[in-house]
Enzyme design. Structure first.
Site, PDB file in Angstrom:
ATOM      1  N   HIS A   7       0.848  -1.198   0.000  1.00  0.00           N
ATOM      2  CA  HIS A   7       0.000   0.000   0.000  1.00  0.00           C
ATOM      3  C   HIS A   7       0.876   1.238   0.000  1.00  0.00           C
ATOM      4  CE1 HIS A   7      -3.343   2.692   0.788  1.00  0.00           C
ATOM      5  NE2 HIS A   7      -2.574   3.296   1.664  1.00  0.00           N
ATOM      6  N   ASP A  50     -15.459   2.554   7.077  1.00  0.00           N
ATOM      7  CA  ASP A  50     -14.448   3.503   6.617  1.00  0.00           C
ATOM      8  C   ASP A  50     -15.028   4.462   5.593  1.00  0.00           C
ATOM      9  OD1 ASP A  50     -11.649   4.478   6.353  1.00  0.00           O
ATOM     10  OD2 ASP A  50     -11.928   3.744   4.312  1.00  0.00           O
ATOM     11  N   ARG A  72     -15.354  12.719   7.932  1.00  0.00           N
ATOM     12  CA  ARG A  72     -14.105  13.416   8.249  1.00  0.00           C
ATOM     13  C   ARG A  72     -13.794  14.486   7.220  1.00  0.00           C
ATOM     14  NH1 ARG A  72     -10.116   8.815   7.983  1.00  0.00           N
ATOM     15  NH2 ARG A  72      -8.548  10.441   8.305  1.00  0.00           N
ATOM     16  N   SER A 118      -7.993   3.902   9.059  1.00  0.00           N
ATOM     17  CA  SER A 118      -8.646   3.873   7.753  1.00  0.00           C
ATOM     18  C   SER A 118      -7.871   2.990   6.784  1.00  0.00           C
ATOM     19  CB  SER A 118      -8.749   5.304   7.202  1.00  0.00           C
ATOM     20  OG  SER A 118      -9.230   5.307   5.875  1.00  0.00           O
ATOM     21  N   LYS A 146      -8.771  -1.514   5.771  1.00  0.00           N
ATOM     22  CA  LYS A 146      -8.966  -2.014   4.409  1.00  0.00           C
ATOM     23  C   LYS A 146      -7.912  -3.059   4.051  1.00  0.00           C
ATOM     24  CE  LYS A 146      -8.974   2.155   2.754  1.00  0.00           C
ATOM     25  NZ  LYS A 146      -9.328   3.546   2.893  1.00  0.00           N
TER      26      LYS A 146
END
Length: 435
Positions: free
Chosen positions: A82, A161, A168, A183, A187
């Protein structure tokens, strides 16, 4: 439990228990906790923060708010990557085929670009015929047989999320380490891999502008992974200039293919990609880092990485011939050279502005509903610290629709600062954080 009492507890800087956090998250997803109460809780968290255990419990509550991906039928260690996002950040298309070529199993769910950052799905969809939507059974089959598949998020993964991020976004509570870390990791953990390598960006094109904040986020996410029983490591890398030369979807695919063909091997994109790939192989149990680096270099020089990308493209309906001829990718109608207005050295790049310039050309989207043009974008000609003469090209703009061209050029020119004194180039890999 009373939601108002839990908001008060966090407002007063007390620690929320796992049960209390689950109550709040489950209640919000089910509609029992209204937006105005969750907004108050988010602001209390923004001001007071969460400790490591609270952040982990928030991640777990969010992760379990929807479906979980089961990759257990794939033999071996499944590894994911990621990136926190940036400009010309095409590491997925370079690193992952190399990892698969060396025996790794990579099952990755990616996202689309929004704002100045590019999205992996948008890049892949610039390959003619490539399908980012695949049934879960087919996704697992491709990884099992070929070692690599990249698709869009399927099913009802982490609905908490989606809901919390939207809230947010409109309540000025985006930039909090615990909320960002939970967050991302909710995932990643829901996606089912055994090991995760994180690329946390810092600099003008990154979400975390300062290295201190980037390191704090990296440590928080590695800590969550450790508590969850996963192998997680983080590379904190530079985003004070576009990582690669190409900014734009088909252009970035072209650059990734050229790297796997053996070109641009000493560039920043190739170097970060190999750094991430080595950690992914090590996390997969395929040797220590130095041994992994040798395997990857062999896969790169011998063409195995390119072959791995070709197989994934073919398996997901795309035209594998782009790996031999990048001219088969979408091409813009016109190309314009953007020239330097002074002589000296490239001293500063406001990388987010460069991303916005590409967006204005049509390579990105302001809202999730916007359509992108896969052919357009920017090809950078200079790096930080390099000399430049007045009138020399700084970049080429690839353009179809010229409606925003003047604004895009202005945005790009404001992003580049040329000074007489040569600056010290930024360190590419700032630090590596492991368990």
């Amino acid at each position: 439990m009373l939601t108002a009492e839990l908001i008060k507890k966090k407002r007063d800087n007390a620690v929320l228990s796992a049960e209390e956090i689950r109550f709040l998250i489950n209640g919000y997803v089910l509609g029992d906790v209204p937006d105005y109460q969750m907004a108050a809780l988010l602001m209390a968290v923004w001001f007071n923060g969460m400790n490591a255990q609270e952040t982990y419990e928030l991640t777990m509550a969010m992760m379990h708010s929807g479906d979980l991906v089961d990759l257990s039928s794939i033999p071996g260690v499944k590894v994911d990557k990621h990136s926190t996002g940036g400009v010309a950040d095409t590491t997925t298309l370079v690193a992952l085929p190399l990892v698969a070529a060396c025996g790794g199993k990579v099952a990755k769910m990616s996202g689309r670009g929004l704002g100045h950052t590019g999205g992996t799905l948008d890049k892949l969809e610039s390959i003619p015929g490539f399908l980012v939507s695949q049934p879960m059974e087919r996704f697992v089959e491709i990884v099992r047989e070929q070692g690599l598949s990249v698709i869009g998020q399927t099913g009802d993964l982490v609905p908490a999320d989606k809901m919390l991020y939207a809230l947010r976004d409109v309540t000025a509570t985006i930039d909090n380490i615990s909320l960002i870390a939970s967050s991302i990791m909710s995932k990643k953990l829901a996606a089912g891999s055994d090991a995760i390598v994180l690329d946390v960006k810092t600099g003008s094109g990154a979400f975390m502008k300062s290295e201190e904040d980037a390191v704090a986020l990296a440590r928080a996410m590695v800590g969550i992974g450790k508590r969850a029983g996963k192998s997680v490591s983080a590379v904190v890398s530079d985003m004070s200039q576009p990582l690669g030369e190409a900014v734009g979807n088909a252009l970035e695919v072209r650059e990734a293919v050229e790297i796997l063909q053996g070109h641009h091997g000493d560039g920043d994109l190739a170097r970060v990609s190999l750094t991430l790939a080595a950690r992914m192989l090590t996390a997969s149990g395929l040797g220590p880092v130095d041994e992994a680096e040798k395997k990857l270099q062999n896969a790169l020089s011998g063409g195995a990485g390119l072959e791995s990308l070709r197989q994934m493209i073919s398996a997901q309906g795309g035209d594998p011939a782009v790996c031999d001829d990048t001219g088969r990718l979408p091409a813009a109608a016109r190309r314009y050279s953007i020239e330097a207005t002074a002589s000296g050295f490239v001293a500063v790049m406001e990388t987010d502005r460069i991303g916005i310039a590409a967006l204005l050309l049509g390579a990105g989207r302001r809202t999730k509903e916007d359509r992108i043009d896969p052919a357009v974008g920017i090809w950078m000609k200079k790096r930080l610290g390099e000399p430049v003469e007045e009138g020399e090209p700084l970049a080429d703009f690839y353009v179809n629709d010229e409606a925003n061209l003047e604004e895009a050029v202005s945005e790009f020119q404001r992003a580049i600062t040329i000074e007489k004194q040569k600056p010290e180039p930024p360190k590419l890999v700032r630090t590596i954080i492991e368990e």
